[in-house]
Design a protein around this motif. Structure first.
Motif, short mmCIF file in Angstrom:
data_model
loop_
_atom_site.label_atom_id
_atom_site.label_comp_id
_atom_site.label_asym_id
_atom_site.label_seq_id
_atom_site.Cartn_x
_atom_site.Cartn_y
_atom_site.Cartn_z
N ASN A 220 1.04 -0.62 0.66
CA ASN A 220 -0.60 0.27 0.11
C ASN A 220 0.94 1.46 -0.11
OD1 ASN A 220 -3.69 -0.29 0.09
ND2 ASN A 220 -1.95 -1.62 1.33
N LEU A 224 0.99 4.05 -3.30
CA LEU A 224 1.17 5.20 -3.00
C LEU A 224 1.87 6.07 -3.87
CD1 LEU A 224 1.05 6.62 0.54
CD2 LEU A 224 -0.80 6.18 -1.19
N THR A 227 1.19 5.31 -7.59
CA THR A 227 -0.27 6.15 -8.63
C THR A 227 -0.29 7.49 -8.57
OG1 THR A 227 -1.26 4.77 -7.06
CG2 THR A 227 -2.33 6.93 -8.34
N ARG A 235 -6.88 0.80 -7.31
CA ARG A 235 -6.83 1.43 -6.43
C ARG A 235 -6.75 2.79 -6.52
NH1 ARG A 235 -6.17 -2.45 -1.54
NH2 ARG A 235 -3.18 -2.15 -2.50
N SER A 236 -7.58 3.46 -5.40
CA SER A 236 -7.36 5.32 -4.90
C SER A 236 -6.45 4.91 -4.35
CB SER A 236 -8.79 5.22 -5.19
OG SER A 236 -8.91 5.35 -3.47
N ILE A 237 -6.07 6.23 -3.88
CA ILE A 237 -4.36 6.38 -2.87
C ILE A 237 -5.37 7.11 -1.05
CG2 ILE A 237 -3.55 8.84 -2.31
CD1 ILE A 237 -2.11 9.58 -4.55
N TRP A 238 -7.25 7.06 -1.83
CA TRP A 238 -7.59 6.75 -0.45
C TRP A 238 -8.08 5.18 0.48
CZ3 TRP A 238 -7.85 11.24 2.28
CH2 TRP A 238 -7.97 12.57 1.01
N THR A 239 -7.68 4.47 -0.44
CA THR A 239 -7.72 2.80 -0.71
C THR A 239 -6.29 2.80 0.47
OG1 THR A 239 -9.40 2.63 -2.38
CG2 THR A 239 -8.13 0.64 -1.23
N ASN A 240 -5.13 3.16 -0.29
CA ASN A 240 -4.14 2.79 0.30
C ASN A 240 -4.10 3.61 1.79
OD1 ASN A 240 -2.69 2.89 -3.18
ND2 ASN A 240 -3.29 1.49 -2.06
N LEU A 241 -4.20 4.79 1.82
CA LEU A 241 -3.98 6.03 3.16
C LEU A 241 -5.19 4.89 3.88
CD1 LEU A 241 -3.78 9.22 1.48
CD2 LEU A 241 -2.27 7.56 2.72
N GLY A 242 -6.11 4.55 3.68
CA GLY A 242 -6.62 3.82 4.77
C GLY A 242 -6.70 2.46 5.50
N THR A 245 -3.00 3.83 7.76
CA THR A 245 -4.14 4.17 8.99
C THR A 245 -4.27 2.88 9.32
OG1 THR A 245 -4.56 6.06 8.42
CG2 THR A 245 -5.64 5.76 10.12
#
Length: 268
Positions: A220, A224, A227, A235-242, A245
């Protein structure tokens, strides 16, 4: 004895005093790490050496729609993040425990969260130096040229990716001994690196690894970077950030648990 007429420091003075002490602690941590070349030099040099061996020979091919040189910069940048947090960082903490430095700190007014935040700040600073050296090597020696904004975006995202691994490094530092911490860290982050496609393209790995990889913290963080550089990912960056976290919170909870257990065993 309390002096007549003495006043308690104001809240602003207390905050200023804490900031000064915190900055001094971070500076001490940074100096200590640089004075341990057996930890700092491999962290600085290994990502560059691995990129020179595995990345540069194939920099002109395409991977996920971008130049493979750029792709591998994000991959080995992720490896650099993991190396700082899990190898040098965990070993540093284990050595402190073995030499009794943590027991000495316990006799000072330093609070636990000051200790943790100071360590994280030191890791971020050292990681920034590692990434700058690595990216400069890619630009000057590898001739992988990108816009300055792309370099900054990649560096910022990789620094965010440090957090799950630095909290895992805390955990490893408190469950390992001074001589075994680096070995244990390598046994974890090297397989994670391979399973995430950092050294070998993911499509060349066994099918079951390809299915597990998207749920690994290392993948992940790398995604980031991929991408951000324009790679075509699913997948989107927000998925990776999730996912980052979630791993950060989980590893932080584990670190606090073993830290409290260690303090309880030493101090009751």
């Amino acid at each position: 004895m309390i002096e007549i007429g003495a006043t308690q420091p104001s809240k602003r003075e207390s905050i200023g005093r804490w900031c000064s002490l915190w900055a001094y602690y971070v500076r001490s941590e940074i100096l200590k790490l640089f004075r341990m070349p057996m930890f700092s030099l491999p962290t600085l040099l290994f990502p560059i050496a691995f990129f020179a061996m595995f990345g540069m020979p194939f920099k002109n091919v395409q991977q996920l729609g971008i130049n493979n040189g750029m792709f591998m910069m994000a991959s080995f940048g992720t490896y650099a993040v993991m190396s700082v947090a899990m190898s040098s960082f965990s070993a540093s903490i284990a050595v402190e425990r073995g030499t009794g430095w943590n027991q000495l700190l316990k006799t000072t007014p330093m609070r636990t969260w000051t200790f943790f935040s100071g360590k994280i700040a030191m890791a971020l600073f050292f990681e920034l130096i590692t990434l700058v050296a690595f990216l400069m090597f890619g630009d000057v020696v590898g001739h992988i040229h990108m816009a300055f904004s792309s370099w900054c975006q990649l560096t910022g995202l990789l620094l965010i990716g440090l957090f799950p691994f630095v909290t895992l490094g805390f955990f490893l530092g408190y469950v390992s001994g001074p001589t075994s911490a680096t070995i244990v860290a390598n046994l974890i982050f090297l397989p994670l690196s391979f399973a995430s496609g950092l050294f070998i393209p993911l499509q060349m790995l066994p099918k079951f690894i390809q299915q597990v990889a998207p749920y690994l913290p290392s993948y992940n963080v790398a995604e980031l970077g991929w991408t951000a550089l324009g790679a075509h990912t699913d997948r989107s960056i927000w998925t990776n950030l999730g996912w980052i976290t979630i791993y950060t919170i989980a590893f932080l909870a584990m670190s606090i648990l073993v830290y409290r257990r260690d303090q309880g065993q030493k101090f009751g």
